[in-house]
Design an enzyme around this catalytic site. Structure first.
Site, PDB file in Angstrom:
ATOM      1  N   ASP A 101       0.648  -1.433  -0.532  1.00 17.11           N
ATOM      2  CA  ASP A 101      -0.140  -0.243  -0.326  1.00 17.11           C
ATOM      3  C   ASP A 101       0.988   0.991  -0.198  1.00 17.11           C
ATOM      4  O   ASP A 101       0.202   2.175  -0.871  1.00 17.11           O
ATOM      5  CB  ASP A 101      -0.654  -0.309   0.884  1.00 17.11           C
ATOM      6  CG  ASP A 101      -0.113  -0.363   2.484  1.00 17.11           C
ATOM      7  OD1 ASP A 101       1.046  -0.737   2.964  1.00 17.11           O
ATOM      8  OD2 ASP A 101      -0.565  -0.334   3.365  1.00 17.11           O
ATOM      9  N   ASP A 104       6.831   3.874   3.904  1.00 14.74           N
ATOM     10  CA  ASP A 104       7.392   4.318   5.041  1.00 14.74           C
ATOM     11  C   ASP A 104       8.599   4.220   5.233  1.00 14.74           C
ATOM     12  O   ASP A 104       9.491   5.470   4.377  1.00 14.74           O
ATOM     13  CB  ASP A 104       6.171   4.609   6.165  1.00 14.74           C
ATOM     14  CG  ASP A 104       5.716   5.409   6.703  1.00 14.74           C
ATOM     15  OD1 ASP A 104       6.699   6.709   6.637  1.00 14.74           O
ATOM     16  OD2 ASP A 104       6.268   5.360   7.946  1.00 14.74           O
TER      17      ASP A 104
HETATM   18  P1  IMP Z   1       7.459   0.944   7.141  1.00 15.24           P
HETATM   19  O1  IMP Z   1       7.778   1.182   5.047  1.00 15.24           O
HETATM   20  O2  IMP Z   1       8.397  -0.568   7.241  1.00 15.24           O
HETATM   21  O3  IMP Z   1       7.557   2.198   7.636  1.00 15.24           O
HETATM   22  O4  IMP Z   1       6.021   0.445   7.019  1.00 15.24           O
HETATM   23  C1  IMP Z   1       5.106   0.720   5.584  1.00 15.24           C
HETATM   24  C2  IMP Z   1       3.649   0.488   6.817  1.00 15.24           C
HETATM   25  O5  IMP Z   1       3.514   1.233   7.471  1.00 15.24           O
HETATM   26  C3  IMP Z   1       2.845   0.282   5.677  1.00 15.24           C
HETATM   27  O6  IMP Z   1       2.733  -0.775   5.195  1.00 15.24           O
HETATM   28  C4  IMP Z   1       1.049   0.997   6.619  1.00 15.24           C
HETATM   29  O7  IMP Z   1       0.728  -0.049   7.220  1.00 15.24           O
HETATM   30  C5  IMP Z   1       1.941   2.025   7.312  1.00 15.24           C
HETATM   31  N1  IMP Z   1       2.091   3.015   6.768  1.00 15.24           N
HETATM   32  C6  IMP Z   1       3.104   4.098   6.714  1.00 15.24           C
HETATM   33  N2  IMP Z   1       1.982   5.308   6.244  1.00 15.24           N
HETATM   34  C7  IMP Z   1       1.815   5.793   6.470  1.00 15.24           C
HETATM   35  C8  IMP Z   1       0.355   6.153   6.508  1.00 15.24           C
HETATM   36  O8  IMP Z   1       0.409   7.484   6.457  1.00 15.24           O
HETATM   37  N3  IMP Z   1      -1.426   5.850   6.424  1.00 15.24           N
HETATM   38  C9  IMP Z   1      -1.338   4.612   7.177  1.00 15.24           C
HETATM   39  N4  IMP Z   1      -1.028   3.765   6.899  1.00 15.24           N
HETATM   40  C10 IMP Z   1       0.949   4.227   6.860  1.00 15.24           C
HETATM   41 MG    MG Z   2       1.070  -1.674   5.740  1.00 16.60          MG
END
Ligand code: IMP
Ligand code: MG
Length: 177
Positions: A101, A104
């Site tokens: 999705d 981040d």
């Molecule tokens: P990361 O890239 O390991 O930090 O984590 C990514 C995950 O954090 C995504 O798959 C989402 O589930 C969640 N996430 C990160 N940013 C957002 C946001 O703005 N809204 C909702 N979920 C988010």
């Molecule tokens: Mg996710």
């Protein structure tokens, strides 16, 4: 917190922009994997709507699978992957496309990529609907990148805040007040 006011009235990405993104990404994927079979692995729960919309636009034979994972910072290591639900298919020798999705920090996908590469797929690529590069902690880059978003917490189109708002058919900015 109980009684906290959550405002989701500001639209960041419209349904029309999401449609354009789906058309663009599916065209790239259809071109790159023409004549091949692809295993699409959607990352639950956030990517369930995007995965569904994307695969409907793919023209090669597609096997659809899902994983549910989360990353956490352990006491010794800087990052661990917790697999809540693994894939049902063996990916050895197969072309695999991870569908996420939003990227981040990039922690989750970096760890997931390392795990899946140990299973010796023929190829492993990443497709994300949304990308928040301002918060990246590594050099992870999606092979197929939907829409770059600013450093805001967003909901809708599968993305949640405490399990809510996944059902919005556009992307909204969360304002707390
Ligand atoms: P990361 O890239 O390991 O930090 O984590 C990514 C995950 O954090 C995504 O798959 C989402 O589930 C969640 N996430 C990160 N940013 C957002 C946001 O703005 N809204 C909702 N979920 C988010
Ligand atoms: Mg996710």
């Amino acid at each position: 917190m109980a009684g906290e006011n959550i405002d989701t009235s500001e639209v960041l990405v419209t349904r029309e922009q999401i449609e354009e993104m789906l058309t663009r990404l599916s065209a790239q994927i259809n071109r790159d994997y023409e004549g091949r079979q692809l295993i699409v692995c959607g990352i639950l729960t956030g990517a369930f709507i995007f995965t569904s919309d994307l695969v409907k636009r793919l023209t090669m034979p597609v096997i659809i699978d899902f994983m549910q994972v989360s990353s956490y910072v352990g006491e010794i290591s800087s990052g661990n992957l917790k697999i809540k639900k693994d894939m049902s298919y063996d990916i050895e020798g197969k072309d695999v496309l991870i569908v996420e999705d939003i990227i981040d920090t990039g922690r989750t996908l970096e760890l997931l990529k390392q795990q899946l590469l140990k299973r010796n797929p023929a190829s492993l690529k990443i497709c994300t609907a949304f990308d928040k590069p301002a918060r990246r902690e590594n050099d992870l880059k999606p092979d197929y990148n939907g829409i770059v978003v600013p450093d805001e917490f967003i909901v809708g189109y599968g993305l949640d805040l405490d399990g809510k708002y996944r059902n919005f058919d556009d992307i909204r900015i969360v304002r707390k007040g």
